[in-house]
Structures are given as C-alpha cells and as structure tokens.
Design a protein around this motif. Structure first.
Motif, PDB file in Angstrom:
ATOM      1  N   ALA A  88       0.827  -1.206   0.000  1.00 49.77           N
ATOM      2  CA  ALA A  88       0.000   0.000   0.000  1.00 49.77           C
ATOM      3  C   ALA A  88       0.861   1.256   0.000  1.00 49.77           C
ATOM      4  N   GLY A  89       0.450   2.248  -0.800  1.00 51.62           N
ATOM      5  CA  GLY A  89       1.219   3.482  -0.848  1.00 51.62           C
ATOM      6  C   GLY A  89       0.608   4.525  -1.754  1.00 51.62           C
ATOM      7  N   PHE A  90       1.049   5.763  -1.580  1.00 54.75           N
ATOM      8  CA  PHE A  90       0.626   6.863  -2.439  1.00 54.75           C
ATOM      9  C   PHE A  90       1.617   8.001  -2.251  1.00 54.75           C
ATOM     10  N   SER A  91       1.509   9.026  -3.074  1.00 50.41           N
ATOM     11  CA  SER A  91       2.394  10.185  -2.920  1.00 50.41           C
ATOM     12  C   SER A  91       1.622  11.473  -3.142  1.00 50.41           C
ATOM     13  N   ARG A  92       2.213  12.553  -2.708  1.00 58.21           N
ATOM     14  CA  ARG A  92       1.677  13.894  -2.965  1.00 58.21           C
ATOM     15  C   ARG A  92       2.801  14.721  -3.558  1.00 58.21           C
ATOM     16  N   THR A  99       1.295  20.919   0.755  1.00 54.72           N
ATOM     17  CA  THR A  99       0.575  19.691   1.087  1.00 54.72           C
ATOM     18  C   THR A  99       0.049  19.761   2.520  1.00 54.72           C
ATOM     19  N   ASP A 100      -1.194  19.372   2.698  1.00 57.54           N
ATOM     20  CA  ASP A 100      -1.802  19.334   4.033  1.00 57.54           C
ATOM     21  C   ASP A 100      -0.972  18.421   4.940  1.00 57.54           C
ATOM     22  N   PRO A 101      -0.607  18.886   6.133  1.00 60.34           N
ATOM     23  CA  PRO A 101       0.167  18.048   7.053  1.00 60.34           C
ATOM     24  C   PRO A 101      -0.489  16.696   7.348  1.00 60.34           C
ATOM     25  N   ASP A 102      -1.819  16.662   7.326  1.00 63.35           N
ATOM     26  CA  ASP A 102      -2.499  15.387   7.543  1.00 63.35           C
ATOM     27  C   ASP A 102      -2.196  14.397   6.420  1.00 63.35           C
ATOM     28  N   GLU A 103      -2.009  14.902   5.205  1.00 63.47           N
ATOM     29  CA  GLU A 103      -1.652  14.036   4.087  1.00 63.47           C
ATOM     30  C   GLU A 103      -0.252  13.458   4.265  1.00 63.47           C
ATOM     31  N   HIS A 104       0.668  14.294   4.732  1.00 59.13           N
ATOM     32  CA  HIS A 104       2.020  13.800   5.010  1.00 59.13           C
ATOM     33  C   HIS A 104       1.992  12.758   6.120  1.00 59.13           C
TER      34      HIS A 104
END
Length: 265
Positions: A88-92, A99-104
C-alpha cells in the motif's frame, strides 16, 4: 495445505498484479485495501481463474491502529499469514509546504508505520513455523537522491529499503525471506491518483515504463530466492547506480532538473 499471502494495497496496480501472481503460483490470498468492491471483484477473479481462496479485509492503513485491528481479525478468523506483502502506498507531489500536514502524516502511516507494525505482528509466527516471506514494495526513488515536490516519498522508501535489509540479515536461517522490491515507473493508477499523469507521460518515453505484471513477477522471484533487494529492469538498475558515481551536488542538481520537468516545484 496451501500457503496464504496477505497483500496490502491489493485493489489495483502492483498490489493486484502481485495477487494474481501469487494465486497463479498456488497461494491463497488475504486482500487488504480501502475499496471493498474492487477487492471483491479481484477475489472472484482469483477464485475463478486459479482456484484460490481469497479473503477480503477492508482497512485504511492511514489509521495507526489498523495493523493491530488486522492482526486481531486474522486471529479471530483463524487465518495464518505465510507471506506479508507490504504494498500500500501513495504520494503527494504538490510540494512540502503546499501539502496538508495530515496528508504527510497519512503517507508516513501507510508506507512506513504500517509495514513495520505488520512485520512485527506477523513475523514471529513465521519464525515459529519455520517459513515466511516478507516483500516490501519500495521504489527506485528510495535509491536516488532526494527530490523536491514529492519531498517525503523518496525518504520513506529509503527507510523501507534499509529496514528490509536489516530484517533480511536478522532473519537469516529462520526460513523467513525478506526482500525490498524497488520498481521504477510502472503503468498503474498511481500517477493518476497523485495528479502527475500528464507530466510523467510527456516527460518520459515508453521504454522507461514497465507493466505491473512484470514488476510483480520480478518481486515474487526475488523473495523466493531470498534476495535482500531487487530493482526490476536493467535500465532502472543503471539509473540506481549512476548517482553513486556522482558528487552529491551534481546528483542533486540532476534530480532537481527532473522535478522541474514534471512542473512540481
């Protein structure tokens, strides 16, 4: 008795390709992801095409408690995991400050915290049984100099590669194989999700891209052979080797040029 592989991020891309390869090789599957409908479709396909038993478990690994809940579910249902595939994984790619800190935080939980937690929860049973496979899907980015734009993705994958190597050494002689799979550009929905499809498609020629099936087969063969790390494709191996021969400043400049080509910084 057939062995069972648990695959995270199994709903699409490399995860789904790995599920098909493992089913083809005679394994049963535990498919984990957020999208239940896609998992259920894949489970039916694996049963029809390969006679595999495929259990669907939905989970959002961005939740720090998800690995422990998964382990509890496995125990309650009497499911034994012989292979753990942390995919599982993704990137921004919009940049660190944009980038929203919650996304990081979610990136770190999904691609770093969850693989380590699941490994710690499931490997002891493998060692006790004298058989196990752990395949951590990292990235060529983890072997390259840092980039701007997708600032955390490469470092997270670097951590996963190093952690895999340490586990590989620690578990030598136990019957548990540990491998880090480091694919380069792969034809999946990954770049559609992070919004970079148009840029990467125009920036890189077709010969740089690999199929998810090819990457999955390379990963399966590597963990069965107990290789600590594998990079699919000679071109990607060459790309991984070049930065080691260059001064750090030059390597960073080249990679910085790459990021600007993708219009992400």
């Amino acid at each position: 008795m057939k062995r069972t592989a648990l695959i995270t991020g199994a709903s699409a891309g490399i995860g789904a390709a790995l599920a098909r390869v493992y089913a083809e090789k005679g394994w049963d599957l535990i498919l984990v992801a957020r999208r239940a409908t896609l998992l259920e479709d894949l489970a039916r396909e694996l049963t029809v095409d390969h006679g595999a038993t495929a259990v669907v478990l939905t989970a959002d690994l961005a939740d720090p408690d998800a690995p422990h809940r998964l382990a509890m579910t496995l125990e309650q249902r009497g499911l034994t995991v012989d292979a753990l595939i942390n995919n599982a994984g993704f990137s921004r790619t919009s940049g660190f400050l944009a980038t929203d800190p919650d996304e990081h935080a979610a990136m770190i939980d999904v691609m770093l915290t969850a693989p380590i937690a699941l490994s710690r929860l499931l490997i002891p049973g493998m060692v006790e049984r004298g058989f196990g496979r752990v395949l951590n899907v990292a990235s060529l980015a983890g072997l390259m100099p840092a980039t701007g734009g997708d600032t955390l993705y490469g470092p997270i994958k670097s951590f996963l590669i190093k952690a895999s190597a340490g586990l590989h050494l620690e578990l030598a002689g136990t019957g548990v194989n540990v491998t880090a799979l480091c694919p380069g550009y792969t034809l999946t929905e990954f770049h559609d999700v992070n919004g970079s499809r148009e840029e990467v498609s125009s920036a890189y020629p077709a010969w740089m891209w690999q199929t998810a099936d090819h990457v999955a087969r390379v990963g399966y063969a590597a963990v069965e052979a107990n290789r600590p790390r594998v990079v699919p494709g000679w071109r990607n191996n060459l790309l991984a080797a070049i930065p080691k021969l260059l001064p750090d400043n030059l390597a960073l400049k080249i990679i910085g040029g790459h990021a600007k080509r993708l219009k992400r910084i």
